[in-house]
Scaffold this active site. Structure first.
Site, PDB file in Angstrom:
ATOM      1  N   CYS A 102      43.685  12.812  -1.374  1.00 53.56           N
ATOM      2  CA  CYS A 102      43.425  12.969   0.065  1.00 53.56           C
ATOM      3  C   CYS A 102      42.785  14.317   0.408  1.00 53.56           C
ATOM      4  O   CYS A 102      42.458  14.560   1.575  1.00 53.56           O
ATOM      5  CB  CYS A 102      44.717  12.811   0.852  1.00 53.56           C
ATOM      6  SG  CYS A 102      45.933  14.114   0.587  1.00 53.56           S
TER       7      CYS A 102
ATOM      8  N   CYS B  65       0.836  -1.198   0.000  1.00 50.00           N
ATOM      9  CA  CYS B  65       0.000   0.000   0.000  1.00 50.00           C
ATOM     10  C   CYS B  65       0.871   1.248   0.000  1.00 50.00           C
ATOM     11  O   CYS B  65       2.018   1.247   0.464  1.00 50.00           O
ATOM     12  CB  CYS B  65      -0.938  -0.001   1.206  1.00 50.00           C
ATOM     13  SG  CYS B  65      -0.136   0.308   2.792  1.00 50.00           S
TER      14      CYS B  65
ATOM     15  N   CYS C  86      13.536  -2.566  -2.178  1.00 45.35           N
ATOM     16  CA  CYS C  86      12.160  -3.023  -1.993  1.00 45.35           C
ATOM     17  C   CYS C  86      11.980  -3.556  -0.572  1.00 45.35           C
ATOM     18  O   CYS C  86      12.917  -4.086   0.042  1.00 45.35           O
ATOM     19  CB  CYS C  86      11.854  -4.112  -3.018  1.00 45.35           C
ATOM     20  SG  CYS C  86      10.253  -4.917  -2.790  1.00 45.35           S
TER      21      CYS C  86
ATOM     22  N   CYS D 220       2.460   2.437   3.388  1.00 48.59           N
ATOM     23  CA  CYS D 220       3.635   1.690   3.844  1.00 48.59           C
ATOM     24  C   CYS D 220       4.877   2.051   3.023  1.00 48.59           C
ATOM     25  O   CYS D 220       5.973   2.218   3.560  1.00 48.59           O
ATOM     26  CB  CYS D 220       3.378   0.188   3.771  1.00 48.59           C
ATOM     27  SG  CYS D 220       2.223  -0.403   5.041  1.00 48.59           S
TER      28      CYS D 220
ATOM     29  N   CYS E 128      74.273  20.425  39.726  1.00 52.19           N
ATOM     30  CA  CYS E 128      74.304  19.356  40.714  1.00 52.19           C
ATOM     31  C   CYS E 128      73.276  18.289  40.390  1.00 52.19           C
ATOM     32  O   CYS E 128      72.144  18.585  40.002  1.00 52.19           O
ATOM     33  CB  CYS E 128      74.034  19.934  42.101  1.00 52.19           C
ATOM     34  SG  CYS E 128      74.052  18.685  43.410  1.00 52.19           S
TER      35      CYS E 128
END
Length: 534
Positions: A249, A148, A170, A151, A299
């Site tokens: 990069c 439907c 799907c 949905c 020292c």
């Protein structure tokens, strides 16, 4: 003006040419002054994609696949997104594996089920929400599965918000087919037009986000452009906005330093790793409160602010009394070899880093100062043109451009040398003797380049606009000769790195962008070879 051809500087010119490559100054003049853009001979290697041309660039590749395989646009897009918009890769898979395998790997279903909804009864059970809905409220995808509209819409909204707009699958269990973007757009726009626009934008930007040959320009603030390359992704490009960067990069252009080496170097310069090294070398922890103590006297009995006295030689706690021969309550009778080696190694690493960092910093600073010379040089040229209007003074700007390019190469050669010849992060496939020989060869070429770059900088910085005509001509020949020499030394340094050094690195393959004698090529405007249908 000092004699350029003095015996002390002889290697800067005469020694560099081979016997069978004897060239006089006029050849250098011809090489410098007849430079033409690379695009005139072999076409541009990179193109700028603006916001306006992005759709046209995407449709250019879509049209190639649609014509080749007789597919609808959304199916062609699904194929190209799966293969990262590499048309050549799609063709290779088609030839090697066949059309069925090509479609299956990308989740493309070409069978049509558009008439299925008309064959359904007036009411249909949606197996997702377990409700009966009318056939007019059901949508069927190319794979044949129907649910439907409500949905489907909820499924699409969730996927779009999750950033999965480019390949929405799907809802059927174990079905890997990609949904028709036109149907997604239709259902989502009825619920949320703004989300539908977001979906379209994601599809459009997938040409950049999923394309290994197209990347956004990393300029800040962003110029809105993307760059598309035609050949090797290990290259350096210049955007229309003027920014030069490494395509692989997206850092600043850094060859002859590899991307991995440059990443390590920038991190090392930015973090506190060298501060830690300094602390290791110059401080010791108090054995009582563990605060770091720096000794500022001769020292070897030191006292922490907490009151604890300890021996600087070994770090052990002691009493506060001592004589010329001993310290009360303590004896440095045993030498801790591991600790001594660790401290000595940290000291050597710090000194080595400081050496290379100082050289790198000195040349990058020189590059910035020389870049500021452009206006001054142009003023000097204007003064000369007023006196000698019939002569061409492009040799000055050509020499300045050569100085910029050579200085940049020299700057980035120091981070390369730091990791290549001493850092444990680079494992070499060579003996200690071989490494020493190659290091000496590299450093000899680096030193020659350094000497000639500094000499070229000196000559270009001279007040030549105040010189008489004969001295201007003499300076002209020197700058032209040095420009040719530094170009060849840069090329030789790259050849040494690529052929003799990078191949000996284990585990990780290091690659660098090729040397561009004429500098980085500015990306051209995108040209579209086909016309959009009305």
């Amino acid at each position: 003006m000092e004699d350029y051809f003095s015996s002390g500087d002889e290697y800067c010119y005469h020694d560099y040419y081979d016997d069978d490559d004897d060239r006089d100054a006029s050849y250098g003049l011809q090489e410098i002054e007849t430079e033409v853009p690379l695009s005139c001979t072999k076409g541009p290697s990179s193109e700028v994609i603006t916001k306006e041309s992005l759709l046209a660039a995407q449709r250019e590749d879509l049209r190639r696949i649609m014509d080749l395989l007789s597919l609808k646009e959304h199916l062609a897009r699904t194929l190209l997104i799966h293969y990262r918009w590499d048309v050549d890769k799609v063709i290779v898979v088609l030839v090697e594996k066949g059309k069925d395998k090509l479609y299956a790997e990308a989740g493309v279903t070409v069978s049509e089920h558009d008439n299925l909804s008309s064959e359904l009864s007036s009411m249909v059970m949606c197996i997702i929400c377990i409700e009966e809905v009318s056939a007019s409220e059901v949508t069927t995808m190319d794979c044949g599965h129907c649910f439907c509209n409500n949905c489907w819409t909820e499924h699409f909204i969730v996927k779009i918000n999750e950033g999965q707009s480019r390949r929405i699958r799907c809802m059927e269990y174990n079905c890997y087919a990609i949904c028709d973007e036109a149907k997604i757009r239709s259902l989502v726009s009825a619920r949320d037009p703004n989300l539908s626009e977001k979906f379209d934008r994601f599809l459009l930007e997938s040409y950049i986000e999923d394309n290994k040959r197209v990347k956004w320009c990393p300029s800040v603030p962003h110029c809105g452009n993307a760059i598309r390359i035609k050949d090797d992704e290990f290259c350096e490009v210049e955007c229309a906005c003027g920014l030069q960067f490494c395509f692989n990069c997206l850092s600043e252009a850094h060859s002859p330093c590899s991307c991995l080496m440059w990443e390590l170097w920038t991190k090392k310069c930015q973090d506190e790793s060298e501060t830690v090294n300094w602390i290791t070398v110059h401080t010791k922890p108090c054995p009582n409160c563990h605060k770091l103590v720096h000794k500022d006297g001769g020292c070897n009995l030191v006292c922490c602010v907490c009151g604890q006295a300890f021996c600087w030689l070994c770090g052990g706690p002691t009493g506060k009394e001592h004589t010329w021969t001993s310290i009360s309550g303590h004896s440095c009778g045993q030498y801790k070899e591991d600790q001594g080696k660790k401290t000595e190694r940290a000291k050597m690493d710090l000194l080595r880093y400081i050496h290379y960092h100082n050289l790198f910093k000195a040349h990058t600073d020189s590059f910035k100062r020389e870049a500021e010379l452009k206006e001054t040089i142009q003023e000097k040229i204007s003064h000369l043109e007023e006196r000698q209007s019939s002569k061409d003074f492009s040799w000055v700007t050509n020499g300045l451009d050569r100085l910029f390019r050579s200085r940049r190469v020299l700057s980035y050669s120091y981070p390369f040398a730091y990791y290549m010849f001493g850092d444990d992060s680079v494992k070499l496939e060579m003996t200690k003797e071989e490494k020493e020989i190659k290091q000496n060869l590299f450093e000899e070429q680096q030193q020659q380049l350094h000497a000639n770059v500094e000499k070229l900088s000196l000559f270009i910085g001279e007040p030549f606009d105040q010189y008489p005509e004969d001295e201007v001509e003499e300076l002209r020949m020197k700058i032209i000769n040095l420009s040719v020499i530094t170009d060849r030394l840069c090329r030789k340094l790259y050849e040494c790195i690529e052929n003799d050094l990078l191949d000996s690195i284990q585990l990780v393959r290091h690659r660098i962008a090729p040397y561009m004698s004429r500098g980085l090529e500015k990306a051209s405007e995108l040209s579209i070879c086909w016309k959009t249908e009305a």
